[in-house]
Design an enzyme around this catalytic site. Sequence first.
Site, PDB file in Angstrom:
ATOM      1  N   SER A 133      36.651  39.693  81.597  1.00 25.15           N
ATOM      2  CA  SER A 133      37.468  39.973  80.408  1.00 25.15           C
ATOM      3  C   SER A 133      37.113  41.305  79.790  1.00 25.15           C
ATOM      4  CB  SER A 133      37.218  38.903  79.339  1.00 25.15           C
ATOM      5  OG  SER A 133      37.514  37.628  79.823  1.00 25.15           O
ATOM      6  N   HIS A 171      42.677  40.565  86.409  1.00 25.78           N
ATOM      7  CA  HIS A 171      42.441  39.822  85.165  1.00 25.78           C
ATOM      8  C   HIS A 171      43.612  38.895  84.877  1.00 25.78           C
ATOM      9  CE1 HIS A 171      41.775  39.744  80.574  1.00 25.78           C
ATOM     10  NE2 HIS A 171      40.962  38.884  81.159  1.00 25.78           N
ATOM     11  N   GLU A 228      46.503  41.594  84.918  1.00 19.67           N
ATOM     12  CA  GLU A 228      46.158  43.006  84.771  1.00 19.67           C
ATOM     13  C   GLU A 228      45.396  43.426  86.023  1.00 19.67           C
ATOM     14  OE1 GLU A 228      45.625  43.669  79.978  1.00 19.67           O
ATOM     15  OE2 GLU A 228      43.979  42.676  81.017  1.00 19.67           O
ATOM     16  N   ASN A 265      42.969  42.295  75.981  1.00 21.05           N
ATOM     17  CA  ASN A 265      41.786  41.958  75.171  1.00 21.05           C
ATOM     18  C   ASN A 265      41.407  43.039  74.172  1.00 21.05           C
ATOM     19  OD1 ASN A 265      41.481  39.408  76.128  1.00 21.05           O
ATOM     20  ND2 ASN A 265      40.020  39.955  77.721  1.00 21.05           N
TER      21      ASN A 265
END
Length: 295
Positions: free
Chosen positions: A123, A143, A155, A193
């Site tokens: 992350s 991700h 991602e 994130n």
Amino acid sequence: MGNVVTIEKVGVVGCGLMGSGIAEVTARAGFGVTVLEINQRALARGRKRIEGSLGKAVQKNRLTAVERDAAQGRILYTTALADLADRDLVIEAIVEDFSTKRKLFGRLHEVCAERTVFASNTSSLPITDLSAGTRPGRFVGLHFFNPVPVMKLVEVVRTIATTPDTLDAALDFGRRLDKVPIVAKDNPGFVVNLLLVPYMLDAIRQAERGVANVSDMDRAMMLGCGHPMGPFALCDLVGLDTIHKIAEIMFGEYREQRYAPPPLLRRMVTLGRYGRKSGLGFYDWSGEEPVPAPL
Ligand code: CAA
Ligand code: NAD
């Protein structure tokens, strides 16, 4: 190293919340999957999670029993790292800790074929740092988002060392899972994130200040902004232990207060209140419906 990369055989390391979802969608898309866990107990828990999720998909008529059996038949479970030697792609989804991940990639580099592409579902850790000393050209971030079977985004993180054929293979893999891949630069937090983590941490800071109670704040963001769930339910879904580690990593990288882990989060983690996966977080998840837990 500049060969065309063909992905058919996939390894998934770590079969917790994310690894189980990644293994499930990968098997459902027709790939052979070998799942590696740290011990038999964790392996059995991960297998139960995958089979439970496939079973629910059948109940909801999103999958036939035949398709479920075929997907299950494509997954092998192991605790022996050497079983990943023949994989075309290995996706790491273990605990969010740099030295644990680095050690794993070092061992994988020794056993896996030269052609094997390595990917991390981290992350918040820099992909470049994870790739160093292994095979930086054949290394990407992949991700995924929680819950993996539902969330459409992946991602794909390229470093300055990732080769174009490796990036293309990762994008193609994402599409074959029926996900929508976007390419992100290797900055900790990538795209989602970078924006989402400060939001979750800020919500916890507002709970510390007693702005309103947790369930009212969740309701506010759902009904006021149309979010599918409020920030505290989301924290419990992601896992407070994982959010705490992400916050420490992002704060270490950016040195900005908005990434700093709030004291309440640290205290909850100390008490083992990890959210849904432990049964208690901002909510108590042990009953039919979640109820706000004492803070
Ligand atoms: N596996 C498979 N399907 C699932 C599922 C799971 N774990 N959880 C929910 N679903 C399915 C349900 O079966 C249901 O499907 P149908 O409509 O076909 O019946 C659908 O998703 C909706 O689920 P529910 O009705 O049970 O509940 P809901 O409407 O509240 O949706 C949710 C649940 C999908 C989790 C939704 O609340 C949501 O999208 N929440 C936000 C999740 C989010 O933001 N994720 C990102 C987290 S951050 C991250 O992942 C990155 C990181 O590095 C930390
Ligand atoms: P989790 O705690 O649910 O699962 C981690 C699993 O890894 C555990 O089952 C553990 O036994 C296993 N493990 C630990 N060390 C291992 C090793 N050396 N070899 C094999 N298995 C090992 O955590 P999670 O939520 O699935 O997160 C995994 C990764 O995915 C983390 O890097 C996290 O930051 C990232 N991530 C999490 C979310 C989320 O919402 N939880 C979303 C996207 C990405």
